[in-house]
Design a protein around this motif. Structure first.
Motif, PDB file in Angstrom:
ATOM      1  N   VAL A  34       0.592  -1.218   0.721  1.00  0.00           N
ATOM      2  CA  VAL A  34       0.072  -0.326   0.149  1.00  0.00           C
ATOM      3  C   VAL A  34       0.800   1.516  -0.027  1.00  0.00           C
ATOM      4  N   TYR A  35       2.301   1.128   1.069  1.00  0.00           N
ATOM      5  CA  TYR A  35       2.891   2.111   0.879  1.00  0.00           C
ATOM      6  C   TYR A  35       3.451   2.607  -0.565  1.00  0.00           C
ATOM      7  N   THR A  36       3.816   1.678  -1.130  1.00  0.00           N
ATOM      8  CA  THR A  36       4.603   2.035  -2.290  1.00  0.00           C
ATOM      9  C   THR A  36       3.375   2.284  -3.359  1.00  0.00           C
ATOM     10  N   MET A  37       2.192   1.649  -3.516  1.00  0.00           N
ATOM     11  CA  MET A  37       0.866   2.257  -4.700  1.00  0.00           C
ATOM     12  C   MET A  37       0.944   3.754  -4.691  1.00  0.00           C
ATOM     13  N   PHE A  38       0.830   3.875  -3.599  1.00  0.00           N
ATOM     14  CA  PHE A  38      -0.230   5.445  -3.396  1.00  0.00           C
ATOM     15  C   PHE A  38       0.890   6.146  -2.028  1.00  0.00           C
ATOM     16  N   PHE A  39       1.551   5.949  -1.655  1.00  0.00           N
ATOM     17  CA  PHE A  39       3.089   7.512  -1.253  1.00  0.00           C
ATOM     18  C   PHE A  39       4.519   7.061  -1.768  1.00  0.00           C
ATOM     19  N   GLY A  40       4.285   6.225  -2.461  1.00  0.00           N
ATOM     20  CA  GLY A  40       5.750   6.680  -3.041  1.00  0.00           C
ATOM     21  C   GLY A  40       5.916   7.973  -3.985  1.00  0.00           C
ATOM     22  N   ASN A  41       5.188   8.602  -4.241  1.00  0.00           N
ATOM     23  CA  ASN A  41       4.840  10.240  -5.007  1.00  0.00           C
ATOM     24  C   ASN A  41       3.471  10.589  -4.644  1.00  0.00           C
ATOM     25  N   GLN A  42       4.134  11.416  -3.848  1.00  0.00           N
ATOM     26  CA  GLN A  42       3.274  12.291  -3.113  1.00  0.00           C
ATOM     27  C   GLN A  42       2.502  13.006  -3.807  1.00  0.00           C
ATOM     28  N   SER A  43       3.041  13.555  -4.622  1.00  0.00           N
ATOM     29  CA  SER A  43       2.807  15.152  -5.873  1.00  0.00           C
ATOM     30  C   SER A  43       1.931  14.508  -6.740  1.00  0.00           C
ATOM     31  N   THR A  44       1.367  12.838  -6.395  1.00  0.00           N
ATOM     32  CA  THR A  44       0.106  12.968  -7.696  1.00  0.00           C
ATOM     33  C   THR A  44      -0.864  12.514  -6.660  1.00  0.00           C
ATOM     34  N   GLN A  45      -1.210  12.470  -5.483  1.00  0.00           N
ATOM     35  CA  GLN A  45      -1.834  12.408  -4.514  1.00  0.00           C
ATOM     36  C   GLN A  45      -2.135  13.150  -4.062  1.00  0.00           C
ATOM     37  N   GLN A  46      -4.027  13.222  -3.905  1.00  0.00           N
ATOM     38  CA  GLN A  46      -4.919  14.431  -2.952  1.00  0.00           C
ATOM     39  C   GLN A  46      -5.223  13.902  -1.873  1.00  0.00           C
ATOM     40  N   ARG A  47      -5.317  14.483  -1.337  1.00  0.00           N
ATOM     41  CA  ARG A  47      -5.523  14.491   0.656  1.00  0.00           C
ATOM     42  C   ARG A  47      -6.429  13.052   0.693  1.00  0.00           C
ATOM     43  N   PHE A  48      -7.508  13.582   0.607  1.00  0.00           N
ATOM     44  CA  PHE A  48      -8.236  12.594   0.434  1.00  0.00           C
ATOM     45  C   PHE A  48      -8.125  11.112  -0.140  1.00  0.00           C
ATOM     46  N   ASP A  49      -7.503  10.697  -1.454  1.00  0.00           N
ATOM     47  CA  ASP A  49      -6.618  10.000  -1.669  1.00  0.00           C
ATOM     48  C   ASP A  49      -5.777   9.118  -0.196  1.00  0.00           C
ATOM     49  N   ALA A  50      -5.132   9.920   0.587  1.00  0.00           N
ATOM     50  CA  ALA A  50      -3.841  10.064   1.475  1.00  0.00           C
ATOM     51  C   ALA A  50      -5.087   8.792   2.294  1.00  0.00           C
ATOM     52  N   ASP A  51      -5.899   9.471   2.762  1.00  0.00           N
ATOM     53  CA  ASP A  51      -7.369   9.468   3.933  1.00  0.00           C
ATOM     54  C   ASP A  51      -7.540   8.040   3.463  1.00  0.00           C
ATOM     55  N   ALA A  52      -7.828   7.528   2.784  1.00  0.00           N
ATOM     56  CA  ALA A  52      -8.680   6.549   2.211  1.00  0.00           C
ATOM     57  C   ALA A  52      -7.521   5.284   2.506  1.00  0.00           C
ATOM     58  N   SER A  53      -6.417   5.514   1.475  1.00  0.00           N
ATOM     59  CA  SER A  53      -5.616   4.635   2.169  1.00  0.00           C
ATOM     60  C   SER A  53      -4.704   4.350   2.938  1.00  0.00           C
ATOM     61  N   THR A  54      -4.507   5.408   3.811  1.00  0.00           N
ATOM     62  CA  THR A  54      -3.848   5.107   5.226  1.00  0.00           C
ATOM     63  C   THR A  54      -3.875   4.389   6.037  1.00  0.00           C
ATOM     64  N   PHE A  55      -2.825   3.281   6.375  1.00  0.00           N
ATOM     65  CA  PHE A  55      -2.811   2.005   7.162  1.00  0.00           C
ATOM     66  C   PHE A  55      -2.703   2.373   8.330  1.00  0.00           C
ATOM     67  N   TYR A  56      -2.730   2.384   9.146  1.00  0.00           N
ATOM     68  CA  TYR A  56      -2.041   2.090  10.846  1.00  0.00           C
ATOM     69  C   TYR A  56      -0.993   1.901  10.544  1.00  0.00           C
ATOM     70  N   VAL A  57      -0.477   0.912   9.801  1.00  0.00           N
ATOM     71  CA  VAL A  57       1.682   0.666   9.742  1.00  0.00           C
ATOM     72  C   VAL A  57       2.016   1.739   9.255  1.00  0.00           C
ATOM     73  N   ILE A  58       0.769   2.405   8.167  1.00  0.00           N
ATOM     74  CA  ILE A  58       1.673   3.388   7.329  1.00  0.00           C
ATOM     75  C   ILE A  58       1.598   4.718   8.570  1.00  0.00           C
ATOM     76  N   TYR A  59       0.688   4.684   8.961  1.00  0.00           N
ATOM     77  CA  TYR A  59       0.972   6.260   9.896  1.00  0.00           C
ATOM     78  C   TYR A  59       1.389   5.925  10.697  1.00  0.00           C
ATOM     79  N   LEU A  60       2.683   4.897  11.399  1.00  0.00           N
ATOM     80  CA  LEU A  60       3.048   4.641  12.430  1.00  0.00           C
ATOM     81  C   LEU A  60       4.055   5.449  11.901  1.00  0.00           C
ATOM     82  N   PHE A  61       4.492   4.410  10.545  1.00  0.00           N
ATOM     83  CA  PHE A  61       5.766   4.968   9.934  1.00  0.00           C
ATOM     84  C   PHE A  61       6.262   6.530   9.551  1.00  0.00           C
TER      85      PHE A  61
END
Length: 308
Positions: free
Chosen positions: A236-263
């Motif tokens: 999930v981190y590779t898919m949605f957080f590898g290139n933050q410039s292409t992601q909108q805020r609601f995408d991050a909220d919808a795809s943020t898993f607990y361990v990703i937020y911890l990281f």
């Protein structure tokens, strides 16, 4: 006159050799598991940013955890994914294992084919499915287009982000298939023959003979897959957080898993104390869920050794 030295008994010698052979594991456990766990528990009560020494803050990190809406959101996303992923993985894996159990000599070939995706690096899987689920030219939407179906925006529509992640997670169900196939091959054929003589149909044999005999394997995969789902991170981190410039805020909220937020809290914002508190909350959640599963297993898991 000095008393003669007593020679060690066989049991003592075996115990010494046992400790000697266990020593590498014990050292590794203390250095790489027990030590870091104790350190993280201490850090969860501190304000620590790696640069400055830890400063004790008591329960402030845990209070912040309760007040932080992203903690609840990420935990809800993780639980939602787990509820979808685990039953689907177990059901599809059992269906594939039942098919493999009927193909005879070719089962070895297909077992290897199903297991090979498990060997694929998690980062590669994330990149692969980012391409497959692309809205404009992804193969998944292209396949749906052949049937006149407009594919959804798997990576940008909050309603479809989680189903897309679950679809990706089914790529690596090969290990569960192999476990179920091994369990099915160990079901005594005599039980099926006896049930057939008694007039039981295919569904009755599956429900009354097959499922009870493989319930131990089902229970094992239930626990293992649940723990793995609650710790979902790399793909999930590779898919949605590898290139933050292409992601909108609601995408991050919808795809943020607990361990990703911890990281993110630990290695992006350097909130090591808060991240340690998050880690211990996850540990407690996994512990509670596992204990509940162990308690409930007494109602449906069958063990031959328990026969009187």
């Amino acid at each position: 006159m000095a008393a003669p030295r007593r020679r060690p008994t066989l049991a003592r010698r075996e115990a010494r050799w046992g400790v000697l052979f266990l020593a590498p594991w014990l050292v590794g456990f203390l250095v790489f598991y027990a030590g870091p766990m104790v350190a993280s528990l201490w850090l969860s009560f501190t304000d620590y940013d790696i640069v400055n020494p830890p400063r004790f803050v008591g329960l402030d990190n845990y209070r912040q955890m309760l007040a932080d809406p992203m903690v609840a959101r990420s935990l809800r996303n993780t639980v939602y994914y787990t509820v979808l992923h685990v039953p689907l993985t177990m059901a599809i894996s059992l269906g594939l294992a039942l098919l493999l159990n009927r193909v005879g000599r070719l089962s070895g070939f297909f077992r290897t084919v199903f297991y090979l995706p498990v060997m694929t690096p998690a980062v590669a899987v994330g990149i692969l499915f980012l391409l497959l689920l692309n809205t404009q030219d992804g193969l998944v939407n292209g396949f749906l287009g052949w049937f006149g179906i407009d594919g959804p925006s798997w990576t940008t529509d909050p309603a479809w982000v989680m189903p897309g992640i679950v679809l990706m997670s089914l790529w690596s169900l090969g290990s569960t298939v192999v476990i179920y196939l091994a369990a099915l091959q160990n079901v005594p054929r005599e039980l099926h023959e006896a049930a057939t003589v008694d007039g039981a149909g295919s569904w009755q044999r599956f429900r009354s003979v097959t499922l009870p005999m493989i319930s131990g394997a089902l229970f094992f995969t239930l626990i293992v897959n649940t723990i793995a789902a609650l710790q979902m991170f790399t793909e999930v981190y590779t898919m949605f957080f590898g290139n933050q410039s292409t992601q909108q805020r609601f995408d991050a909220d919808a795809s943020t898993f607990y361990v990703i937020y911890l990281f993110q809290q630990a290695f992006q914002f350097l909130h090591m104390g808060f991240a340690s508190a998050l880690a211990w909350l996850l540990f407690l959640v996994i512990l509670v869920i596992t204990v509940v599963q162990l308690r409930l297993s007494k109602r449906w898991v069958y063990y031959e050794s328990e026969e009187s």
